[in-house]
Design an enzyme around this catalytic site. Sequence first.
Site, PDB file in Angstrom:
ATOM      1  N   GLN A 134       1.558  -6.378   5.666  1.00 24.51           N
ATOM      2  CA  GLN A 134       1.866  -6.066   4.285  1.00 24.51           C
ATOM      3  C   GLN A 134       3.215  -6.695   3.919  1.00 24.51           C
ATOM      4  O   GLN A 134       3.627  -7.608   4.618  1.00 24.51           O
ATOM      5  CB  GLN A 134       1.866  -4.568   4.102  1.00 24.51           C
ATOM      6  CG  GLN A 134       0.490  -3.951   4.434  1.00 24.51           C
ATOM      7  CD  GLN A 134       0.282  -2.555   3.913  1.00 24.51           C
ATOM      8  OE1 GLN A 134       1.079  -2.012   3.178  1.00 24.51           O
ATOM      9  NE2 GLN A 134      -0.834  -1.931   4.319  1.00 24.51           N
ATOM     10  N   ASN A 136      -6.601   1.616   3.001  1.00 22.61           N
ATOM     11  CA  ASN A 136      -7.294   2.884   3.218  1.00 22.61           C
ATOM     12  C   ASN A 136      -6.863   3.935   2.208  1.00 22.61           C
ATOM     13  O   ASN A 136      -7.646   4.814   1.838  1.00 22.61           O
ATOM     14  CB  ASN A 136      -7.016   3.390   4.638  1.00 22.61           C
ATOM     15  CG  ASN A 136      -7.574   2.451   5.706  1.00 22.61           C
ATOM     16  OD1 ASN A 136      -8.452   1.640   5.434  1.00 22.61           O
ATOM     17  ND2 ASN A 136      -7.059   2.557   6.918  1.00 22.61           N
ATOM     18  N   ASN A 179     -12.236  -0.706  -0.553  1.00 23.62           N
ATOM     19  CA  ASN A 179     -11.532  -1.276   0.605  1.00 23.62           C
ATOM     20  C   ASN A 179     -12.271  -0.938   1.893  1.00 23.62           C
ATOM     21  O   ASN A 179     -12.609   0.230   2.132  1.00 23.62           O
ATOM     22  CB  ASN A 179     -10.118  -0.677   0.699  1.00 23.62           C
ATOM     23  CG  ASN A 179      -9.368  -1.151   1.938  1.00 23.62           C
ATOM     24  OD1 ASN A 179      -8.996  -2.322   2.033  1.00 23.62           O
ATOM     25  ND2 ASN A 179      -9.170  -0.264   2.899  1.00 23.62           N
ATOM     26  N   GLU A 180     -12.541  -1.927   2.704  1.00 22.76           N
ATOM     27  CA  GLU A 180     -13.115  -1.740   4.057  1.00 22.76           C
ATOM     28  C   GLU A 180     -14.190  -0.647   4.082  1.00 22.76           C
ATOM     29  O   GLU A 180     -14.134   0.278   4.892  1.00 22.76           O
ATOM     30  CB  GLU A 180     -12.009  -1.428   5.063  1.00 22.76           C
ATOM     31  CG  GLU A 180     -11.061  -2.582   5.266  1.00 22.76           C
ATOM     32  CD  GLU A 180     -10.073  -2.400   6.436  1.00 22.76           C
ATOM     33  OE1 GLU A 180      -9.945  -1.299   6.964  1.00 22.76           O
ATOM     34  OE2 GLU A 180      -9.426  -3.399   6.786  1.00 22.76           O
ATOM     35  N   TYR A 203      -6.471  -8.573  11.975  1.00 24.02           N
ATOM     36  CA  TYR A 203      -5.157  -8.330  12.578  1.00 24.02           C
ATOM     37  C   TYR A 203      -5.213  -8.761  14.035  1.00 24.02           C
ATOM     38  O   TYR A 203      -6.188  -8.488  14.728  1.00 24.02           O
ATOM     39  CB  TYR A 203      -4.798  -6.847  12.495  1.00 24.02           C
ATOM     40  CG  TYR A 203      -4.595  -6.364  11.068  1.00 24.02           C
ATOM     41  CD1 TYR A 203      -3.406  -6.618  10.399  1.00 24.02           C
ATOM     42  CD2 TYR A 203      -5.590  -5.665  10.402  1.00 24.02           C
ATOM     43  CE1 TYR A 203      -3.200  -6.182   9.101  1.00 24.02           C
ATOM     44  CE2 TYR A 203      -5.403  -5.222   9.095  1.00 24.02           C
ATOM     45  CZ  TYR A 203      -4.210  -5.487   8.444  1.00 24.02           C
ATOM     46  OH  TYR A 203      -4.017  -5.064   7.165  1.00 24.02           O
ATOM     47  N   GLU A 216      -6.346  -9.103   3.804  1.00 24.51           N
ATOM     48  CA  GLU A 216      -5.463  -8.488   4.807  1.00 24.51           C
ATOM     49  C   GLU A 216      -5.467  -9.368   6.053  1.00 24.51           C
ATOM     50  O   GLU A 216      -6.514  -9.571   6.675  1.00 24.51           O
ATOM     51  CB  GLU A 216      -5.929  -7.078   5.188  1.00 24.51           C
ATOM     52  CG  GLU A 216      -5.733  -6.048   4.082  1.00 24.51           C
ATOM     53  CD  GLU A 216      -6.061  -4.625   4.516  1.00 24.51           C
ATOM     54  OE1 GLU A 216      -5.849  -4.291   5.702  1.00 24.51           O
ATOM     55  OE2 GLU A 216      -6.523  -3.859   3.661  1.00 24.51           O
ATOM     56  N   GLU A 236       0.848  -1.191   0.000  1.00 17.73           N
ATOM     57  CA  GLU A 236       0.000   0.000   0.000  1.00 17.73           C
ATOM     58  C   GLU A 236       0.888   1.247   0.000  1.00 17.73           C
ATOM     59  O   GLU A 236       1.999   1.231   0.526  1.00 17.73           O
ATOM     60  CB  GLU A 236      -0.880  -0.021   1.270  1.00 17.73           C
ATOM     61  CG  GLU A 236      -1.718   1.233   1.448  1.00 17.73           C
ATOM     62  CD  GLU A 236      -2.780   1.097   2.549  1.00 17.73           C
ATOM     63  OE1 GLU A 236      -2.793   0.074   3.261  1.00 17.73           O
ATOM     64  OE2 GLU A 236      -3.604   2.024   2.662  1.00 17.73           O
TER      65      GLU A 236
HETATM   66  O1  AHR Z   1      -2.885  -2.664   6.368  1.00 19.60           O
HETATM   67  C1  AHR Z   1      -3.084  -1.461   7.034  1.00 19.60           C
HETATM   68  C2  AHR Z   1      -4.523  -0.971   6.944  1.00 19.60           C
HETATM   69  O2  AHR Z   1      -5.350  -1.860   7.636  1.00 19.60           O
HETATM   70  C3  AHR Z   1      -5.142  -0.917   5.581  1.00 19.60           C
HETATM   71  O3  AHR Z   1      -4.852   0.253   4.897  1.00 19.60           O
HETATM   72  C4  AHR Z   1      -6.600  -1.012   5.869  1.00 19.60           C
HETATM   73  O4  AHR Z   1      -7.327  -1.590   4.815  1.00 19.60           O
HETATM   74  C5  AHR Z   1      -6.666  -1.806   7.162  1.00 19.60           C
HETATM   75  O5  AHR Z   1      -7.482  -1.204   8.099  1.00 19.60           O
END
Ligand code: AHR
Length: 500
Positions: free
Chosen positions: A350, A71, A171-172, A243, A291, A26
């Site tokens: 990432q 994001n 995205n999200e 995450y 992700e 990103e």
């Molecule tokens: O990977 C970091 C961020 O985590 C990304 O930009 C977003 O999609 C997620 O919230």
Amino acid sequence: MASTIKLDPEYVVAPVNRRTFGSFAEHLGRSIYSGLYEPDHPSADRQGFRRDVLDLVRELGVTIVRYPGGNFVSGYRWEDGVGPADQRPRRLDLAWHSTEPNSFGVDEFMAWAKAAGVEPMMAVNLGTRGIQEALDLLEYCNVPSGTRLSDQRRTNGAEEPYRVKMWCLGNEMDGPWQIGGMTAHEYGRLASRTAKAMRMIDPTLELVACGSSHSSMPTFGLWEREVLTQTYDDVEFVSTHAYYFEEDGDLASFLASGVNMDYFIDSVIATADHVGAALKQSKKIGISFDEWNVWYQQRAESRLPSGDDWPVAPVLLEDKYNVADAVVVGSLLISLLRHSDRVRSACLAQLVNVIAPIMTQPGGPAWKQTTFHPFALTARYAKGDVLNLAVRCATVATKKFGDVPTIDAVATRDAETGDLAIFLVNRQVDGGQEVVVDLSSIAERKIVESVVLANPDLMWAASAADSTSVAPQPLTADIQDDGLHFTLPPVSWAMVRVAA
Ligand code: AHR
């Protein structure tokens, strides 16, 4: 008492999807600038790509890379990043409170992906933009020639179309933090209309609708139901993001993060299948887990610049991963592989510098974090079919997930060669675990390699000065009459390869 694992080549889940070993680059922090791209670096090639990073990316075994966000994509104008470098505008990146110089854009990413030998996966901006801009980007990337944007690409140096197959529709979009975030109904309509229009250019695209940003979102479940009701005919995938991190020293729950990933995946499958049943559809929606990783979001490393400070490529999200983090990454890969029948693509978020397995210093070296190892070994040796295993073991008590099995494991088997790879974690903090794998259904077999990642100092993390002293080490294993024997140290990830 030994933990026992029953392995049978008949217990096939699905073939290993090579796209399970994807990653994500990103425009965020130093992921691109001084990560993938640093024209002044001693190792840079003529396109400005760091060769030391390219070598590590190849060694990591990444197969597909998602770009440009995240994001970031929800405020991105892709046209800013193409054409003569000296005419590209600098812009505010609102998502990460940074300045985007646009020296690296779509053409650089495609050239980088080619050099790295990975499939490109693109995301379109459905935050500040919509159908027309998605179509423009698709035309620029995939139409061979003879139109304004395809000819612009050729003028910019790319004669051949990029033929990008996999596209994320935003995205999200469920996240209140997302630029242009929407309700499920608003997003579902927009995603459906965008997908239908994109398919008019290329009906063979593989499209991903945004699912929930994580399984504890207040709208989780309802979001998927509404979005898929709108888009069921239009997309192949729904996305999942997750995450994990060790919270308040609760190592036991952290080591059991895979339990949450299993739950998340199973819940999304159930929701998608419910929508499919209600719509009388036999088609099954796949999951793009685009992700996933360990990310300590509350630490200083993730604090955004603020006020008048809009730096270019600031140090952001540069988490240093320790041994326990690597064990969790290995266990999350076990969960992803176990669901290979429905998780058809996944991206470790990432790739470089930003919550990444690869770190760099500007002008200096590139090195492997602890999390590099389980990913690289799984990507290299998980081949053929994924096998479900019957694991019998003790449980460990966790605050978040109750009692969870101490051992988690999955295996793959290459039907042509008969080669097996078994991937395991020991979640127990204070004890080794003897494991016996019943291989009675496999005719002749011998151990080819057995390695383990563990260290008495769970906090050990790699740095530019020392990235090698905690790497996978040989694991003592032998085959006896009742099967394959080995002992996993506490908090460890291991791989055992057996040739038939
Ligand atoms: O990977 C970091 C961020 O985590 C990304 O930009 C977003 O999609 C997620 O919230």
